[in-house]
Design an enzyme around this catalytic site. Structure first.
Site, PDB file in Angstrom:
ATOM      1  N   LYS A   1      -3.207   5.286  -4.773  1.00  0.00           N
ATOM      2  CA  LYS A   1      -4.117   5.701  -3.699  1.00  0.00           C
ATOM      3  C   LYS A   1      -4.814   6.977  -4.124  1.00  0.00           C
ATOM      4  CE  LYS A   1      -2.794   2.426  -0.900  1.00  0.00           C
ATOM      5  NZ  LYS A   1      -3.387   1.545   0.078  1.00  0.00           N
TER       6      LYS A   1
ATOM      7  N   LYS B   1      -7.269   4.028  -2.760  1.00  0.00           N
ATOM      8  CA  LYS B   1      -7.336   2.661  -3.284  1.00  0.00           C
ATOM      9  C   LYS B   1      -8.567   2.437  -4.134  1.00  0.00           C
ATOM     10  CE  LYS B   1      -6.883   0.362   0.748  1.00  0.00           C
ATOM     11  NZ  LYS B   1      -6.847  -0.963   1.378  1.00  0.00           N
TER      12      LYS B   1
ATOM     13  N   LYS C   1       0.935  -0.530  -8.903  1.00  0.00           N
ATOM     14  CA  LYS C   1      -0.048  -1.619  -8.821  1.00  0.00           C
ATOM     15  C   LYS C   1      -1.404  -1.104  -8.393  1.00  0.00           C
ATOM     16  CE  LYS C   1      -0.246  -4.344  -4.992  1.00  0.00           C
ATOM     17  NZ  LYS C   1      -1.178  -3.578  -4.171  1.00  0.00           N
TER      18      LYS C   1
ATOM     19  N   ASP D   1      -4.716  -1.390  -6.117  1.00  0.00           N
ATOM     20  CA  ASP D   1      -4.962  -1.881  -4.773  1.00  0.00           C
ATOM     21  C   ASP D   1      -5.775  -3.173  -4.873  1.00  0.00           C
ATOM     22  OD1 ASP D   1      -4.684  -0.798  -1.829  1.00  0.00           O
ATOM     23  OD2 ASP D   1      -6.548  -1.925  -1.999  1.00  0.00           O
ATOM     24  N   GLU D   2      -5.734  -3.968  -3.809  1.00  0.00           N
ATOM     25  CA  GLU D   2      -6.450  -5.259  -3.833  1.00  0.00           C
ATOM     26  C   GLU D   2      -7.962  -5.096  -3.880  1.00  0.00           C
ATOM     27  OE1 GLU D   2      -4.700  -4.062  -1.346  1.00  0.00           O
ATOM     28  OE2 GLU D   2      -6.143  -3.889   0.301  1.00  0.00           O
TER      29      GLU D   2
ATOM     30  N   HIS E   1      -0.564 -10.686  -4.192  1.00  0.00           N
ATOM     31  CA  HIS E   1      -0.969  -9.985  -2.969  1.00  0.00           C
ATOM     32  C   HIS E   1      -1.508 -11.037  -2.002  1.00  0.00           C
ATOM     33  CE1 HIS E   1      -2.962  -6.983  -0.419  1.00  0.00           C
ATOM     34  NE2 HIS E   1      -2.259  -6.058  -1.043  1.00  0.00           N
TER      35      HIS E   1
ATOM     36  N   HIS F   1       4.063 -10.383  -1.491  1.00  0.00           N
ATOM     37  CA  HIS F   1       4.141  -9.566  -0.274  1.00  0.00           C
ATOM     38  C   HIS F   1       4.644 -10.431   0.890  1.00  0.00           C
ATOM     39  CE1 HIS F   1       1.564  -5.968  -1.502  1.00  0.00           C
ATOM     40  NE2 HIS F   1       1.766  -6.687  -2.597  1.00  0.00           N
TER      41      HIS F   1
ATOM     42  N   LYS G   1       3.173  -0.592   8.622  1.00  0.00           N
ATOM     43  CA  LYS G   1       1.897  -0.483   9.333  1.00  0.00           C
ATOM     44  C   LYS G   1       1.257  -1.831   9.656  1.00  0.00           C
ATOM     45  CE  LYS G   1      -1.478  -0.338   5.493  1.00  0.00           C
ATOM     46  NZ  LYS G   1      -2.292   0.453   4.594  1.00  0.00           N
TER      47      LYS G   1
ATOM     48  N   SER H   1       5.623  -3.952   1.758  1.00  0.00           N
ATOM     49  CA  SER H   1       4.546  -2.994   1.517  1.00  0.00           C
ATOM     50  C   SER H   1       3.706  -2.856   2.765  1.00  0.00           C
ATOM     51  CB  SER H   1       3.684  -3.547   0.371  1.00  0.00           C
ATOM     52  OG  SER H   1       2.721  -2.619  -0.043  1.00  0.00           O
ATOM     53  N   GLY H   2       3.067  -1.706   2.912  1.00  0.00           N
ATOM     54  CA  GLY H   2       2.174  -1.501   4.051  1.00  0.00           C
ATOM     55  C   GLY H   2       2.753  -0.470   5.004  1.00  0.00           C
ATOM     56  N   GLY H   3       2.321   0.782   4.838  1.00  0.00           N
ATOM     57  CA  GLY H   3       2.808   1.839   5.713  1.00  0.00           C
ATOM     58  C   GLY H   3       4.243   2.246   5.435  1.00  0.00           C
TER      59      GLY H   3
HETATM   60  C1  CAP Z   1      -0.265  -0.629   1.162  1.00  0.00           C
HETATM   61  C2  CAP Z   1      -1.405  -1.530   0.773  1.00  0.00           C
HETATM   62  C3  CAP Z   1      -1.178  -3.041   0.822  1.00  0.00           C
HETATM   63  C4  CAP Z   1      -0.593  -3.580   2.103  1.00  0.00           C
HETATM   64  C5  CAP Z   1      -0.947  -4.997   2.437  1.00  0.00           C
HETATM   65  C6  CAP Z   1      -2.574  -1.145   1.631  1.00  0.00           C
HETATM   66  O1  CAP Z   1      -0.649   0.712   1.169  1.00  0.00           O
HETATM   67  O2  CAP Z   1      -1.828  -1.264  -0.523  1.00  0.00           O
HETATM   68  O3  CAP Z   1      -2.410  -3.655   0.522  1.00  0.00           O
HETATM   69  O4  CAP Z   1       0.783  -3.474   1.908  1.00  0.00           O
HETATM   70  O5  CAP Z   1      -0.136  -5.496   3.434  1.00  0.00           O
HETATM   71  O6  CAP Z   1      -3.648  -0.917   1.093  1.00  0.00           O
HETATM   72  O7  CAP Z   1      -2.413  -1.094   2.835  1.00  0.00           O
HETATM   73  P1  CAP Z   1       0.143   1.840   1.994  1.00  0.00           P
HETATM   74  P2  CAP Z   1       0.911  -6.683   3.216  1.00  0.00           P
HETATM   75  O8  CAP Z   1       1.508   1.912   1.383  1.00  0.00           O
HETATM   76  O9  CAP Z   1      -0.630   3.106   1.770  1.00  0.00           O
HETATM   77  O10 CAP Z   1       0.177   1.404   3.410  1.00  0.00           O
HETATM   78  O11 CAP Z   1       1.892  -6.249   2.168  1.00  0.00           O
HETATM   79  O12 CAP Z   1       1.535  -6.819   4.553  1.00  0.00           O
HETATM   80  O13 CAP Z   1       0.161  -7.884   2.795  1.00  0.00           O
HETATM   81 MG    MG Z   2      -3.556  -2.423  -0.628  1.00  0.00          MG
END
Ligand code: CAP
Ligand code: MG
Length: 414
Positions: free
Chosen positions: A154, A156, A180, A182-183, A271, A304, A312, A342-344
């Site tokens: 980050k 991202k 990794k 980011d997408e 992802h 994921h 989050k 992953s996510g928050g």
């Molecule tokens: C997490 C993340 C992932 C999410 C996607 C984001 O970042 O890189 O893309 O985990 O959700 O950009 O939000 P944070 P999921 O750690 O900063 O939240 O895994 O539920 O598909």
């Molecule tokens: Mg992401």
């Protein structure tokens, strides 16, 4: 438009051979008689259409029609004959066009959700599953038992290759096993993919030579179907340690080609960006566990699965347990996929999370690492400490007394 649904598609109470049918469970929301609504789905998705047709003879109907075999409340079970599917040409795209195709648009249904699917052995045996999966990732990272612990770089988007490499170096020195992209990061001008691969590979080498610690970083190779193998091969050639693909935007066939092409020797991190548009509404769409089963069949090594209600992103522990089971359960005859939470995420959430998941998971945080008061290295240490404490079963309140980074994380977010 008037639809004529044939009750011939209703076989309520019939036991079908699970080795000869693909068996789906659909939740149906409708004002119609639920049996007719289910018959409409079976009709549209197999041999029928909105009206009777002169070209459908008894022989074709008998052999290929979908059967509604049970209605339980608002959940209908529909069994499609194995012969309706074409895996040599067609593959998962064709499978989805049957089990999860036009039915979502049928006007007579207010909502329909594909909750689960089971495939016959003859179809499962045509997929290979993960090449690495949990044991392969653990052995490459020399981490036999503890959860893998990682980060998403980050911000991202915006960092140049050197900024990404510095981030990954710090993350590795702080004890993380996985990094990794980011997408949303691909080959933008500010961070060309090839330069990024080289810079990150060098950072990972430096961590290894200075500490002996093993780490991998998944490079996002999500792209057009006609390019993905070439991009993946180039990333591999330049030193990538893992590849990442977005399964919903690129398709299951993209995961399968990366996993099965003999030239690709790297693990595939899957992802699921955009899945929420399909999985979140409980009355319309497809459940994540269906996607997870397909990812495992197609050979994803890590996927994921959600954060079991602690992070989050929307999700509950019940749903995410089903996703986890699709990744690791004995129902599918393949290697286990590493479930990724992953996510928050941040260090203070790891204690409750691991009580639900157990140790066979990859826990990762972007903001929960880069937002730590001690910078990326401090955030990485805090994540690694949290995983160690939860793995050893030591309460965070005790462990954090002599682990400063974990203490700071709890102070900020806990
Ligand atoms: C997490 C993340 C992932 C999410 C996607 C984001 O970042 O890189 O893309 O985990 O959700 O950009 O939000 P944070 P999921 O750690 O900063 O939240 O895994 O539920 O598909
Ligand atoms: Mg992401």
């Amino acid at each position: 438009m008037k639809m004529e649904y044939s009750e011939k598609y209703l076989h309520l109470g019939e036991k079908v051979d699970p080795d000869a049918y693909v068996i789906c469970k659909y939740k149906i929301v409708t004002d119609m008689d639920i049996r007719l609504a289910a018959a409409a789905v079976a009709t549209e998705q197999s041999t029928g259409t909105w009206t009777g047709i002169s070209t459908l003879n008894d022989e074709i109907f008998e052999r290929y029609h979908g059967r509604v075999t049970a209605i339980d409340g608002n959940v209908a079970t529909i069994a499609y004959p194995e012969e309706d599917f074409s895996l040599d040409i067609g593959g998962v795209p064709q499978v989805l066009s049957v089990i999860a195709g036009n039915l979502f648009g049928l006007e007579g249904l207010k909502g329909v959700r594909l909750e689960d699917v089971e495939f016959p052995k003859s179809m499962l045996s045509q997929f290979k599953g993960p090449k690495f999966g949990i044991p392969g990732l653990r052995s490459a990272l020399k981490r036999p038992k503890k959860p893998l612990v990682g980060t998403i770089v980050k911000p991202k988007i915006g960092l140049p290759p050197k900024g990404m490499a510095d981030y990954i170096y710090e993350a590795g020195m702080g004890g993380l096993t996985n990094g990794k992209d980011d997408e949303t990061l691909s080959n933008q001008r500010f961070c060309p993919l090839e330069e990024r691969v080289v810079a990150i590979a060098e950072a990972i080498d430096r961590v290894r030579s200075q500490t002996g610690h093993e780490m991998m970083h998944a490079i996002n190779v999500s792209t057009r179907g006609d390019q993905i193998l070439e991009v993946a091969e180039r990333a591999q050639e330049l030193g990538a340690t893992e590849l990442m693909v977005d399964v919903i935007t690129c398709g299951f066939a993209a995961v399968q080609v990366l996993a099965e092409d003999p030239s690709i020797k790297l693990p595939i991190h899957v992802h699921r960006t955009m899945h929420g548009a399909i999985t979140r509404n409980k009355d319309l769409g497809i459940s994540m566990q269906v996607f997870a089963k397909l990812v495992r069949m197609c050979g994803g090594d890590a996927l994921h699965v959600g954060t079991f209600g602690v992070g989050k992103m929307k999700g509950t522990s019940t749903e995410d347990l089903a996703n986890q089971r699709a990744c690791v359960g004995p129902e599918l005859p393949y290697e286990k996929v590493m479930p990724v939470c992953s996510g928050g995420m941040h260090p203070a959430l790891i204690e409750p999370l691991m009580k639900i998941t157990g140790p066979d998971v990859q826990i990762q945080a972007g903001g929960g690492v880069a937002g730590h008061p001690g910078g990326v290295r401090g955030g990485a240490r805090a994540m690694a400490q949290a995983v160690d404490a939860a793995f050893e079963g030591i309460p965070f309140s005790i462990y954090s007394q002599d682990h400063e980074e974990l203490r700071e994380a709890i102070k900020k977010w806990g």
